[in-house]
Write an enzyme that holds these catalytic residues in place. Structure first.
Site, short mmCIF file in Angstrom:
data_model
loop_
_atom_site.label_atom_id
_atom_site.label_comp_id
_atom_site.label_asym_id
_atom_site.label_seq_id
_atom_site.Cartn_x
_atom_site.Cartn_y
_atom_site.Cartn_z
N HIS A 56 1.96 -4.36 9.05
CA HIS A 56 3.28 -4.17 8.41
C HIS A 56 4.15 -3.27 9.67
O HIS A 56 3.80 -2.70 10.40
CB HIS A 56 3.31 -3.16 7.34
CG HIS A 56 2.55 -3.84 6.06
ND1 HIS A 56 3.26 -4.70 5.12
CD2 HIS A 56 1.35 -3.29 5.39
CE1 HIS A 56 2.42 -4.98 4.17
NE2 HIS A 56 1.44 -4.27 4.25
N HIS A 93 0.69 -1.26 -0.04
CA HIS A 93 0.00 -0.07 -0.31
C HIS A 93 0.83 1.19 0.05
O HIS A 93 0.68 2.09 -0.55
CB HIS A 93 -0.88 0.04 1.41
CG HIS A 93 -2.07 -1.03 1.15
ND1 HIS A 93 -1.99 -2.37 1.15
CD2 HIS A 93 -3.36 -0.83 1.05
CE1 HIS A 93 -2.95 -3.06 1.18
NE2 HIS A 93 -3.89 -2.25 0.93
#
Length: 290
Positions: A246, A204
């Site tokens: 993440h 992303h």
């Protein structure tokens, strides 16, 4: 001549002396055949011939294997040596990774509904969805089908190729590194479709950085919109950290990889005629002979 009494008294004295502990070994008689036991070896001194024979036998025994085994036993394994005497680079890397994991777990405030910011999880997930690869690929294709200008189609075709390049590159790097997230969550359906399974690098963040830089370079936008676009890219990358997907280093490397993708697409930019050819092939309306 000495009397019988003196002879008997001397014999008793000799026997009493020999019965003392330090002279007990003198009372044992050596066995025949020269195969005396340990008492024989302690009782009388060894002759020079026996000493030479024993030393020759000891020298003939294989000592290489014994010394080799001792050296191997005293030699420490390589892993232990690295742990006991690590290099400065190894200490720095381990310290940075530990700090990264600790900060990423603390920032995962929306990882679960029971987390400290669990009530905002749906809003953060919606923000992360705006940077998903499937969302941008489908949106670019829809805009391409509705575009009527050659300049707009040129920009959209190059953007579509950049998105495909970003998805494939990030998926390949993730497959090679195979780093798990700070909370080791199971990837969702859309993440599996976009091959965003592992943590490093953040897909992303890479996509948001590439798209924002692409739009800033090829669209004429007002200053407030440019600021909002940069802020959107930053928030999309951080949203994955808040969701526990993440690490911080994954997001930073994702931003850097997105800028690299933009630079690569600028280098291999497709012209308007090439884009029209690709559109004709994709829509099955290409007629090179007519």
């Amino acid at each position: 001549m000495p009397s019988t009494y003196n002879v008997r008294s001397r014999a008793r004295e000799r026997s009493s002396v020999l019965s003392r502990p330090e002279f007990m070994s003198l009372n044992h008689q050596p066995l025949r055949g020269g195969s005396g036991g340990p008492s024989e070896s302690r009782g009388r001194p060894k002759r020079p011939g026996q000493i030479k024979q024993q030393t020759s036998q000891q020298s003939e025994e294989p000592t290489d294997s014994g010394s080799k085994e001792r050296r191997e036993s005293t030699k420490m394994p390589e892993e232990d040596c690295m742990q006991l005497n690590p290099s400065f680079k190894g200490i720095a890397m381990n310290s940075l990774l530990a700090i990264d994991i600790c900060l990423s777990k603390r920032m995962g405030v929306c990882a679960y509904t029971s987390s400290s910011w669990g009530g905002c999880r749906s809003m953060v997930a919606l923000l992360a969805l705006t940077g998903h690869g499937i969302t941008w690929i489908i949106g670019t294709i829809v805009c391409l089908t509705r575009s009527n200008t050659l300049a707009g189609q040129e920009v959209l075709v190059n953007l579509l190729l950049a998105l495909i390049l970003d998805v494939m590159t990030v998926a390949g790097v993730q497959r090679l590194v195979k780093r798990r997230g700070p909370w080791e969550m199971t990837p969702g359906f859309l993440d599996s479709v976009a091959m965003d399974i592992y943590s490093f690098p953040a897909a992303h963040a890479s996509r948001a950085a590439m798209v924002s830089k692409f739009l800033l370079s090829h669209l004429v936008l007002a200053v407030p919109l440019r600021i909002l676009l940069v802020l959107w890219a930053f928030l999309v990358g951080m949203s994955r950290v808040l969701l526990g997907k993440h690490h911080l280093t994954d997001t930073v490397c994702g931003f850097a990889l997105g800028m690299l993708h933009f630079s690569l697409m600028e280098t291999v930019w497709l012209s308007s005629s090439t884009c029209q050819t690709l559109i004709s092939i994709s829509t099955l309306s290409w007629s090179p002979f007519f």
